[in-house]
Design a protein around this motif. Structure first.
Motif, short mmCIF file in Angstrom:
data_model
loop_
_atom_site.label_atom_id
_atom_site.label_comp_id
_atom_site.label_asym_id
_atom_site.label_seq_id
_atom_site.Cartn_x
_atom_site.Cartn_y
_atom_site.Cartn_z
N HIS A 9 0.95 -1.17 -0.07
CA HIS A 9 0.06 -0.07 0.09
C HIS A 9 0.85 1.17 0.03
O HIS A 9 1.95 1.24 0.52
CB HIS A 9 -0.93 -0.01 1.14
N GLU A 47 -5.57 -4.00 -1.78
CA GLU A 47 -6.97 -4.04 -1.88
C GLU A 47 -7.21 -4.93 -3.04
O GLU A 47 -8.35 -5.66 -3.22
CB GLU A 47 -7.82 -2.59 -2.01
N THR A 64 4.92 -1.89 3.29
CA THR A 64 3.71 -0.98 3.52
C THR A 64 4.29 0.46 4.27
O THR A 64 5.50 0.45 4.79
CB THR A 64 3.21 -1.63 5.12
N GLY A 73 -3.53 1.14 7.05
CA GLY A 73 -4.77 0.56 7.25
C GLY A 73 -5.04 -0.47 6.46
O GLY A 73 -5.76 -1.68 6.56
N LEU A 74 -4.74 -0.31 5.01
CA LEU A 74 -5.31 -1.09 3.64
C LEU A 74 -4.49 -2.25 4.10
O LEU A 74 -4.84 -3.41 3.40
CB LEU A 74 -5.10 -0.18 2.59
N LYS A 76 -3.36 -3.63 6.92
CA LYS A 76 -4.04 -4.56 7.85
C LYS A 76 -5.34 -5.07 7.39
O LYS A 76 -5.67 -6.11 7.88
CB LYS A 76 -4.22 -3.51 9.10
N ASP A 77 -5.87 -4.48 6.54
CA ASP A 77 -7.36 -4.87 6.03
C ASP A 77 -7.01 -6.12 5.16
O ASP A 77 -7.73 -7.14 5.50
CB ASP A 77 -8.05 -3.62 5.23
N PHE A 78 -5.87 -6.12 4.59
CA PHE A 78 -5.41 -7.33 3.63
C PHE A 78 -5.11 -8.61 4.52
O PHE A 78 -5.51 -9.63 4.30
CB PHE A 78 -4.33 -6.87 2.76
N ASP A 80 -6.04 -8.71 7.81
CA ASP A 80 -7.27 -9.22 8.37
C ASP A 80 -8.38 -10.25 7.62
O ASP A 80 -8.94 -11.17 8.08
CB ASP A 80 -8.21 -8.16 8.86
N ARG A 81 -8.32 -9.65 6.26
CA ARG A 81 -9.27 -10.46 5.47
C ARG A 81 -8.51 -11.84 5.03
O ARG A 81 -9.23 -12.85 4.70
CB ARG A 81 -9.41 -9.81 3.86
N CYS A 82 -7.37 -12.01 5.00
CA CYS A 82 -6.59 -13.25 4.62
C CYS A 82 -6.25 -14.04 5.77
O CYS A 82 -5.98 -15.29 5.59
CB CYS A 82 -5.61 -12.95 3.83
#
Ligand SMILES: Cc1cc2nc3c(=O)[nH]c(=O)nc-3n(C[C@H](O)[C@H](O)[C@H](O)COP(=O)(O)O)c2cc1C
Length: 170
Positions: A9, A47, A64, A73-74, A76-78, A80-82
């Motif tokens: 990101h 994303e 990052t 944050g994005l 972290k989102d990656f 979190d999703r994976c």
């Protein structure tokens, strides 16, 4: 054919330049094999990446910014999703991490290491931290230009990951 997955990101361009330098060097390394490339490099923004790309890859480079003493944050989102969809399915695969920071970067690097430890990935190089030395809000929000020496370090890391994967030494 092995796959090196690079996930990153970037808000002001620094991490993107680092990831692109690593990807270009990894592709160049793969291209020198006289019997044809044994490795492909997939460069994805956080994303765009998900469990499917993680499971299909053989090695990883995570890049990052450090924001508020944490990974962006994005990113972290990656993770979190994976995290749970791929847990226990990546064990032992090689990875390295890069952090673009203003003046520190160590906590983001530590967070990446902890997540990678949870996935049982094998760290093949210490985290590579590049500091932009932006101090004021204006400088922090301005587009970044990573210097040649730092980009060379990123390229070296990308090439090392590619060579190790292609040769099967990890
Ligand atoms: C909201 C915000 C928080 C930041 N927090 C930190 C920090 O905790 N430590 C640090 O060294 N740099 C911090 N920085 C600086 C960024 O890491 C630096 O600008 C870096 O170049 C960002 O990467 P990018 O160019 O890929 O977006 C912060 C920047 C922003 C915008």
């Amino acid at each position: 054919m092995k796959t090196l997955l690079i996930v990153y990101h970037s808000m002001t361009g620094g991490t993107r330049q680092m990831a692109e330098a690593a990807a270009a060097a990894a592709r160049a390394e793969a291209a020198v094999d006289p019997s044809g490339p044994a490795l492909q490099v997939l460069l994805l923004r956080a994303e765009q990446a998900g469990p499917e790309q993680l499971l299909a890859a053989d090695g990883y480079l995570f890049a990052t910014p450090e924001n508020l003493a944490a990974i962006a944050g994005l990113m972290k989102d990656f993770f979190d999703r994976c995290y749970y969809p791929v847990l226990d399915q990546l064990n032992g695969r090689p990875y390295a991490a890069m952090v673009c920071a203003g003046s520190d970067g160590s906590n983001a690097a530590r967070q990446l290491q902890r997540i990678a430890t949870g996935w049982r990935l094998a760290e093949v190089a210490p985290p590579l931290i590049v500091c932009t030395h932006a101090q004021t809000p204006e400088a922090i929000l301005a587009p970044k230009q990573i210097g040649a020496e730092d980009l060379r370090r990123c390229a070296e890391l990308g090439a090392a990951l590619a060579a190790g994967l292609a040769l099967g030494v990890f």
